[in-house]
Design a protein around this motif. Structure first.
Motif, PDB file in Angstrom:
ATOM      1  N   CYS A  34      -3.067  14.399  -9.188  1.00 39.49           N
ATOM      2  CA  CYS A  34      -3.583  13.093  -8.756  1.00 39.49           C
ATOM      3  C   CYS A  34      -3.401  13.008  -7.243  1.00 39.49           C
ATOM      4  CB  CYS A  34      -2.829  11.966  -9.468  1.00 39.49           C
ATOM      5  SG  CYS A  34      -3.585  10.342  -9.236  1.00 39.49           S
ATOM      6  N   PRO A  35      -4.107  13.877  -6.496  1.00 40.06           N
ATOM      7  CA  PRO A  35      -3.820  14.057  -5.074  1.00 40.06           C
ATOM      8  C   PRO A  35      -4.162  12.878  -4.175  1.00 40.06           C
ATOM      9  CG  PRO A  35      -5.777  15.288  -5.698  1.00 40.06           C
ATOM     10  CD  PRO A  35      -5.175  14.781  -6.969  1.00 40.06           C
ATOM     11  N   ARG A  36      -4.987  11.949  -4.652  1.00 39.90           N
ATOM     12  CA  ARG A  36      -5.347  10.796  -3.817  1.00 39.90           C
ATOM     13  C   ARG A  36      -4.453   9.592  -4.086  1.00 39.90           C
ATOM     14  NH1 ARG A  36     -11.386   9.348  -3.931  1.00 39.90           N
ATOM     15  NH2 ARG A  36     -11.067   8.765  -1.760  1.00 39.90           N
ATOM     16  N   GLY A  37      -3.497   9.748  -5.000  1.00 41.92           N
ATOM     17  CA  GLY A  37      -2.514   8.700  -5.212  1.00 41.92           C
ATOM     18  C   GLY A  37      -3.015   7.517  -6.011  1.00 41.92           C
ATOM     19  N   ASP A  86       0.814  -1.210   0.000  1.00 47.62           N
ATOM     20  CA  ASP A  86       0.000   0.000   0.000  1.00 47.62           C
ATOM     21  C   ASP A  86       0.850   1.264   0.000  1.00 47.62           C
ATOM     22  OD1 ASP A  86      -2.378  -1.356  -0.075  1.00 47.62           O
ATOM     23  OD2 ASP A  86      -2.754  -1.232   2.077  1.00 47.62           O
ATOM     24  N   ASP A  87       0.565   2.137  -0.941  1.00 52.32           N
ATOM     25  CA  ASP A  87       1.109   3.489  -1.038  1.00 52.32           C
ATOM     26  C   ASP A  87       2.594   3.576  -1.362  1.00 52.32           C
ATOM     27  OD1 ASP A  87      -1.404   4.668  -0.526  1.00 52.32           O
ATOM     28  OD2 ASP A  87      -1.112   4.414   1.622  1.00 52.32           O
ATOM     29  N   VAL A  88       3.264   2.445  -1.598  1.00 59.75           N
ATOM     30  CA  VAL A  88       4.675   2.510  -1.965  1.00 59.75           C
ATOM     31  C   VAL A  88       4.825   3.108  -3.362  1.00 59.75           C
ATOM     32  CG1 VAL A  88       6.759   1.166  -2.481  1.00 59.75           C
ATOM     33  CG2 VAL A  88       5.387   0.635  -0.452  1.00 59.75           C
ATOM     34  N   ASP A  99     -10.701   5.486  -1.108  1.00 66.16           N
ATOM     35  CA  ASP A  99      -9.489   6.232  -0.776  1.00 66.16           C
ATOM     36  C   ASP A  99      -8.703   6.724  -1.980  1.00 66.16           C
ATOM     37  OD1 ASP A  99      -9.682   5.814   2.105  1.00 66.16           O
ATOM     38  OD2 ASP A  99      -9.245   3.707   1.668  1.00 66.16           O
ATOM     39  N   TYR A 100      -8.988   6.187  -3.168  1.00 68.41           N
ATOM     40  CA  TYR A 100      -8.211   6.525  -4.365  1.00 68.41           C
ATOM     41  C   TYR A 100      -9.143   6.771  -5.541  1.00 68.41           C
ATOM     42  CZ  TYR A 100      -4.601   4.155  -1.576  1.00 68.41           C
ATOM     43  OH  TYR A 100      -3.756   3.761  -0.569  1.00 68.41           O
ATOM     44  N   ASP A 101      -8.691   7.629  -6.476  1.00 66.99           N
ATOM     45  CA  ASP A 101      -9.420   7.825  -7.728  1.00 66.99           C
ATOM     46  C   ASP A 101      -8.858   6.964  -8.851  1.00 66.99           C
ATOM     47  OD1 ASP A 101     -11.056   9.711  -6.554  1.00 66.99           O
ATOM     48  OD2 ASP A 101      -9.821  11.410  -7.185  1.00 66.99           O
ATOM     49  N   VAL A 102      -7.636   6.476  -8.672  1.00 66.71           N
ATOM     50  CA  VAL A 102      -6.993   5.609  -9.657  1.00 66.71           C
ATOM     51  C   VAL A 102      -6.470   4.378  -8.931  1.00 66.71           C
ATOM     52  CG1 VAL A 102      -5.242   5.408 -11.462  1.00 66.71           C
ATOM     53  CG2 VAL A 102      -6.239   7.655 -10.951  1.00 66.71           C
ATOM     54  N   VAL A 103      -6.808   3.202  -9.462  1.00 70.71           N
ATOM     55  CA  VAL A 103      -6.314   1.967  -8.863  1.00 70.71           C
ATOM     56  C   VAL A 103      -5.583   1.145  -9.916  1.00 70.71           C
ATOM     57  CG1 VAL A 103      -8.051   1.865  -7.045  1.00 70.71           C
ATOM     58  CG2 VAL A 103      -8.513   0.762  -9.227  1.00 70.71           C
TER      59      VAL A 103
END
Length: 269
Positions: free
Chosen positions: A178-181, A160-162, A205-209
């Protein structure tokens, strides 16, 4: 045959944006053969004449009940259709569908009986989630950005988040736009219910996965904005790859620098 887009400039503009994005995806090499999907919630552009248009298909099952989609309309890329063709002829390579009152089925109403993408249940499930949570997002995009997919082949970037934090650090614009990562979803069978459920969970939590070893799924207010988020993230991946090809690990922006920018631009923490 008259198109549903005729004399409807707002609706035509949204479909034209989808066609423009489809062209960019092909040019970037992110949409091989029939790869990728675009789905737009166009309900706000629907008038009484459209509501009264007859079906040009049989009633088709979604495969699940999506209660927040009752009476909604969507423009969808067609199954087995190529993005490069959609870019030139969006209404021959996509279709407008109406969700029926049972919220579990739909019909095609325009322009031609082009069957929507085989991943339609996943896309519609996401739109159902967005409406349920009061989101302003109306567009979903699935595509295959080369460098981001390459990163997903390394276990380091599946935590996660790396990957998201690394990509933020490559160039300031990435966090600004892309502020939500970038969320990470471990590999699941393409088009599966598990993949759809995992995607919906990450969208909190994210807009792009990132779908491991597959591609990305993005949502935003319109299809151009969804594309922009993916484009910015992949630009950062390109910078990272370029530095590695030059023989060094890129330093990246420091945590202090990223915090400073987050505060200066009032971005999500």
């Amino acid at each position: 045959m008259e198109s549903i887009l005729n004399n409807r400039p707002a609706l035509a503009a949204e479909v034209e944006k989808a066609a423009e994005v489809a062209g960019y995806l092909w040019q970037k090499g992110w949409a091989e053969r029939n790869g990728g999907n675009i789905t737009l919630n166009i309900t706000e552009f629907v008038d009484d004449e459209i509501r009264n248009m007859p079906a040009i298909s049989n009633v088709l099952s979604i495969g699940t009940c999506l209660p927040y989609l009752k009476g909604c309309y969507f423009y969808c890329k067609g199954t087995q259709k190529r993005m490069r063709d959609l870019a030139r002829r969006p209404m021959e390579n996509g279709a407008v569908i109406r969700i029926l009152d049972d919220c579990a089925s739909y019909v095609i109403i325009a322009d031609q009986p082009v069957m929507p993408t085989s991943e339609l249940p996943s896309h519609l499930s996401v739109h159902n989630y967005l409406i349920e949570h009061g989101s302003p997002y109306k567009a979903s995009l699935h595509t295959h950005p080369i460098e981001l997919i390459a990163m997903s082949h390394h276990p380091r970037f599946l935590k996660d988040d790396v990957a998201g934090t690394l990509l933020w650090s490559m160039i300031p614009e990435t966090k600004a736009f892309c502020p939500r990562g970038l969320g990470i979803i471990p590999y699941e069978l393409p088009g599966s219910v598990k993949l759809a459920d995992a995607t919906i969970s990450k969208l909190a939590d994210y807009d792009v996965v990132m779908w491991e070893k597959h591609g990305v799924f993005a949502v935003d207010t319109d299809i151009m904005s969804a594309f922009d988020q993916v484009d910015v993230l992949n630009k950062s991946a390109l910078i990272y790859v370029a530095a590695k090809n030059m023989g060094f690990e890129p330093e990246g922006m420091t945590e202090t620098q990223m915090k400073e920018m987050t505060e200066a631009f009032n971005l999500p923490k």
